[in-house]
Scaffold this motif. Structure first.
Motif, PDB file in Angstrom:
ATOM      1  N   ILE A   1      60.391   1.683  10.540  1.00  0.00           N
ATOM      2  CA  ILE A   1      59.968   0.410  11.136  1.00  0.00           C
ATOM      3  C   ILE A   1      58.477   0.137  10.932  1.00  0.00           C
ATOM      4  CG2 ILE A   1      59.795  -0.889  13.295  1.00  0.00           C
ATOM      5  CD1 ILE A   1      62.383   0.483  14.188  1.00  0.00           C
ATOM      6  N   PRO A   2      57.565   1.098  11.203  1.00  0.00           N
ATOM      7  CA  PRO A   2      56.139   0.819  10.964  1.00  0.00           C
ATOM      8  C   PRO A   2      55.798   0.599   9.492  1.00  0.00           C
ATOM      9  CG  PRO A   2      56.426   2.741  12.381  1.00  0.00           C
ATOM     10  CD  PRO A   2      57.759   2.434  11.791  1.00  0.00           C
ATOM     11  N   GLN A   3      56.718   0.997   8.613  1.00  0.00           N
ATOM     12  CA  GLN A   3      56.451   0.859   7.179  1.00  0.00           C
ATOM     13  C   GLN A   3      57.056  -0.408   6.576  1.00  0.00           C
ATOM     14  OE1 GLN A   3      56.342   4.676   4.826  1.00  0.00           O
ATOM     15  NE2 GLN A   3      57.627   5.387   6.514  1.00  0.00           N
ATOM     16  N   LEU A   4      57.631  -1.268   7.420  1.00  0.00           N
ATOM     17  CA  LEU A   4      58.234  -2.499   6.907  1.00  0.00           C
ATOM     18  C   LEU A   4      57.251  -3.362   6.119  1.00  0.00           C
ATOM     19  CD1 LEU A   4      60.658  -3.572   9.788  1.00  0.00           C
ATOM     20  CD2 LEU A   4      61.218  -2.599   7.547  1.00  0.00           C
ATOM     21  N   PRO A   5      55.966  -3.461   6.529  1.00  0.00           N
ATOM     22  CA  PRO A   5      55.020  -4.228   5.694  1.00  0.00           C
ATOM     23  C   PRO A   5      54.933  -3.682   4.269  1.00  0.00           C
ATOM     24  CG  PRO A   5      54.080  -3.883   7.866  1.00  0.00           C
ATOM     25  CD  PRO A   5      55.334  -3.051   7.810  1.00  0.00           C
ATOM     26  N   LYS A   6      55.037  -2.344   4.126  1.00  0.00           N
ATOM     27  CA  LYS A   6      55.042  -1.747   2.789  1.00  0.00           C
ATOM     28  C   LYS A   6      56.265  -2.211   2.001  1.00  0.00           C
ATOM     29  CE  LYS A   6      52.672   2.697   3.599  1.00  0.00           C
ATOM     30  NZ  LYS A   6      52.860   4.168   3.493  1.00  0.00           N
ATOM     31  N   VAL A   7      57.425  -2.183   2.657  1.00  0.00           N
ATOM     32  CA  VAL A   7      58.674  -2.551   1.987  1.00  0.00           C
ATOM     33  C   VAL A   7      58.646  -4.023   1.587  1.00  0.00           C
ATOM     34  CG1 VAL A   7      61.185  -2.647   2.202  1.00  0.00           C
ATOM     35  CG2 VAL A   7      59.913  -0.776   3.278  1.00  0.00           C
ATOM     36  N   TYR A  36      67.753  -4.842  -8.839  1.00  0.00           N
ATOM     37  CA  TYR A  36      66.703  -5.837  -8.612  1.00  0.00           C
ATOM     38  C   TYR A  36      65.844  -5.367  -7.446  1.00  0.00           C
ATOM     39  CZ  TYR A  36      70.683  -7.149  -5.682  1.00  0.00           C
ATOM     40  OH  TYR A  36      71.775  -7.107  -4.844  1.00  0.00           O
ATOM     41  N   GLU A  37      64.608  -5.835  -7.397  1.00  0.00           N
ATOM     42  CA  GLU A  37      63.659  -5.350  -6.397  1.00  0.00           C
ATOM     43  C   GLU A  37      63.906  -5.935  -5.011  1.00  0.00           C
ATOM     44  OE1 GLU A  37      59.671  -5.991  -7.694  1.00  0.00           O
ATOM     45  OE2 GLU A  37      59.756  -4.452  -9.247  1.00  0.00           O
ATOM     46  N   LYS A  38      64.077  -7.240  -4.943  1.00  0.00           N
ATOM     47  CA  LYS A  38      64.080  -7.948  -3.655  1.00  0.00           C
ATOM     48  C   LYS A  38      65.491  -8.146  -3.118  1.00  0.00           C
ATOM     49  CE  LYS A  38      63.035 -12.325  -3.637  1.00  0.00           C
ATOM     50  NZ  LYS A  38      62.263 -13.576  -3.750  1.00  0.00           N
ATOM     51  N   VAL A  39      65.648  -8.000  -1.805  1.00  0.00           N
ATOM     52  CA  VAL A  39      66.912  -8.273  -1.124  1.00  0.00           C
ATOM     53  C   VAL A  39      66.774  -9.588  -0.373  1.00  0.00           C
ATOM     54  CG1 VAL A  39      68.552  -7.492   0.607  1.00  0.00           C
ATOM     55  CG2 VAL A  39      67.467  -5.828  -0.906  1.00  0.00           C
ATOM     56  N   ASN A  40      67.696 -10.494  -0.628  1.00  0.00           N
ATOM     57  CA  ASN A  40      67.637 -11.814  -0.006  1.00  0.00           C
ATOM     58  C   ASN A  40      68.309 -11.791   1.368  1.00  0.00           C
ATOM     59  OD1 ASN A  40      67.529 -14.509   0.630  1.00  0.00           O
ATOM     60  ND2 ASN A  40      68.956 -15.174  -0.957  1.00  0.00           N
ATOM     61  N   LEU A  41      67.493 -11.773   2.428  1.00  0.00           N
ATOM     62  CA  LEU A  41      67.996 -11.818   3.799  1.00  0.00           C
ATOM     63  C   LEU A  41      67.749 -13.186   4.435  1.00  0.00           C
ATOM     64  CD1 LEU A  41      66.786  -8.344   5.117  1.00  0.00           C
ATOM     65  CD2 LEU A  41      69.063  -8.959   4.270  1.00  0.00           C
ATOM     66  N   GLY A  42      67.345 -14.141   3.618  1.00  0.00           N
ATOM     67  CA  GLY A  42      67.062 -15.478   4.139  1.00  0.00           C
ATOM     68  C   GLY A  42      65.731 -15.565   4.849  1.00  0.00           C
ATOM     69  N   LEU A  43      64.818 -14.642   4.547  1.00  0.00           N
ATOM     70  CA  LEU A  43      63.525 -14.595   5.239  1.00  0.00           C
ATOM     71  C   LEU A  43      62.376 -15.107   4.380  1.00  0.00           C
ATOM     72  CD1 LEU A  43      63.882 -11.089   6.924  1.00  0.00           C
ATOM     73  CD2 LEU A  43      64.338 -13.314   7.944  1.00  0.00           C
ATOM     74  N   GLY A  44      62.691 -15.699   3.239  1.00  0.00           N
ATOM     75  CA  GLY A  44      61.640 -16.239   2.384  1.00  0.00           C
ATOM     76  C   GLY A  44      60.709 -15.167   1.867  1.00  0.00           C
ATOM     77  N   LYS A  45      59.411 -15.355   2.081  1.00  0.00           N
ATOM     78  CA  LYS A  45      58.411 -14.401   1.597  1.00  0.00           C
ATOM     79  C   LYS A  45      58.483 -13.057   2.314  1.00  0.00           C
ATOM     80  CE  LYS A  45      55.092 -17.893   0.080  1.00  0.00           C
ATOM     81  NZ  LYS A  45      53.709 -18.420   0.216  1.00  0.00           N
TER      82      LYS A  45
END
Length: 325
Positions: free
Chosen positions: A265-271, A227-236
């Motif tokens: 770290i600087p690429q987190l918006p991409k992830v 699956y694409e998304k990892v649920n870390l409890g951060l919503g969007k």
């Protein structure tokens, strides 16, 4: 749940089993071998699904239909098919209605599955991934280093006991994501155990479909997910580290990150947006081998394994809720 299932007007045969330990779960699965069970409902999070599904599929010798109830700390596979928190009552009622009207198959979705040395999972990580998870659980970096050393010298049959010896040395409290971020900041200091672990390259060779691979720089982490998304409890803000998961039939997408871990770290918006990182290789394959690695993250659990091999393992039929127009 029992009361709702009993509404099946005699058309639905069921048993609700509450297990108190992993050994108890194993006994229950063995007791129901050959019982002709067509639907197995698993109540819990990612780790509970991993342990239960592994026992069922290795013990029963066939694949039942599944329903996954989102009742754990992490509910990634449930979230990927639209089973959110507080949905257990609705899902139970839906099972009764669909079973009594012979429409279960209508609400089944096919979810890709992975085999990792007979473990049946949906999400696998090596190197940087299990180390970050270790910090997520509030554990000590020095203990992880010592555990890795111990696993290199002990026999495979001693792996689990060796892992438990070090995993039991847990810090007080779990800070979750905040804990991992703090460890990352601490690791910026030269000579720290955290810095060593996060910068450490994956051990030995890496094989895609049996072929040894080379990378632009030393690989630090390998990640595979259904699956694409990892649920870390951060919503969007929940990340999507595998943006092409489940897109190619018969294969999985592997993501190999290489170079300096702090360039991530600087690429987190991409992830978060589901875009690819620049310092990573993305490829569709059927098997992934990292024979020198000893600790694997599978569905949020640390699993000590000798010569781990990840294989595409077909799909599983999982019951989902009807779509409300």
């Amino acid at each position: 749940m029992k009361d709702i299932l009993a509404l099946g007007d005699g058309k639905l045969r069921f048993r609700v089993m509450v297990t108190e330990s992993l050994s108890h779960l194993e006994r229950v699965i063995k007791e129901h071998k050959g019982g002709g069970i067509t639907l197995a409902g698993i109540v819990g999070g990612d780790g509970t699904v991993l342990q239960t599904r592994t026992l069922i599929e290795n013990e029963w010798g066939y694949l039942p239909l599944y329903s996954f109830f989102a009742e754990g700390t992490r509910n990634n596979v449930q979230d990927s098919i639209g089973i959110g928190p507080n949905s257990s009552l609705a899902l139970t009622k839906h099972i009764v209605n669909a079973a009594c009207t012979d429409t279960l198959e209508r609400y089944m979705v096919k979810v890709p599955s992975l085999d990792i040395n007979a473990w049946k999972g949906f999400n696998v990580g090596f190197g940087l991934i299990p180390r970050l998870l270790w910090f997520y659980y509030g554990r000590n970096a020095e203990d992880y280093r010592e555990m890795e050393k111990a696993l290199q010298t002990c026999k495979p049959e001693q792996y689990q006991a060796t892992y438990e010896e070090y995993a039991g040395k847990e810090a007080n409290g779990k800070w979750g994501v905040a804990k991992s971020v703090w460890r990352l900041l601490v690791s910026l200091k030269a000579g720290t155990n955290e810095g060593y672990l996060l910068r450490k390259a994956l051990a030995g060779e890496i094989k895609f479909d049996g072929e040894k691979q080379k990378f632009p720089k030393a690989p630090i982490g390998a990640y595979v997910s259904c699956y694409e998304k990892v649920n870390l409890g951060l919503g969007k803000l929940n990340p999507k580290p595998s943006p092409g998961a489940a897109k190619e039939e018969g294969k999985f997408q592997v993501v190999i990150a290489y170079g300096n871990p702090f360039s991530i770290i600087p690429q987190l918006p991409k992830v978060i947006a589901g875009n690819k990182m620049s310092n990573a290789v993305y490829q569709y394959i059927s098997t992934l081998e990292l024979p020198a690695e000893k600790v694997v993250q599978i569905d949020g659990e640390h699993i000590p394994i000798n010569s781990p091999k990840v294989s595409y393992d077909g799909t599983r039929k999982v019951l989902t809720l009807p779509v409300i127009a």
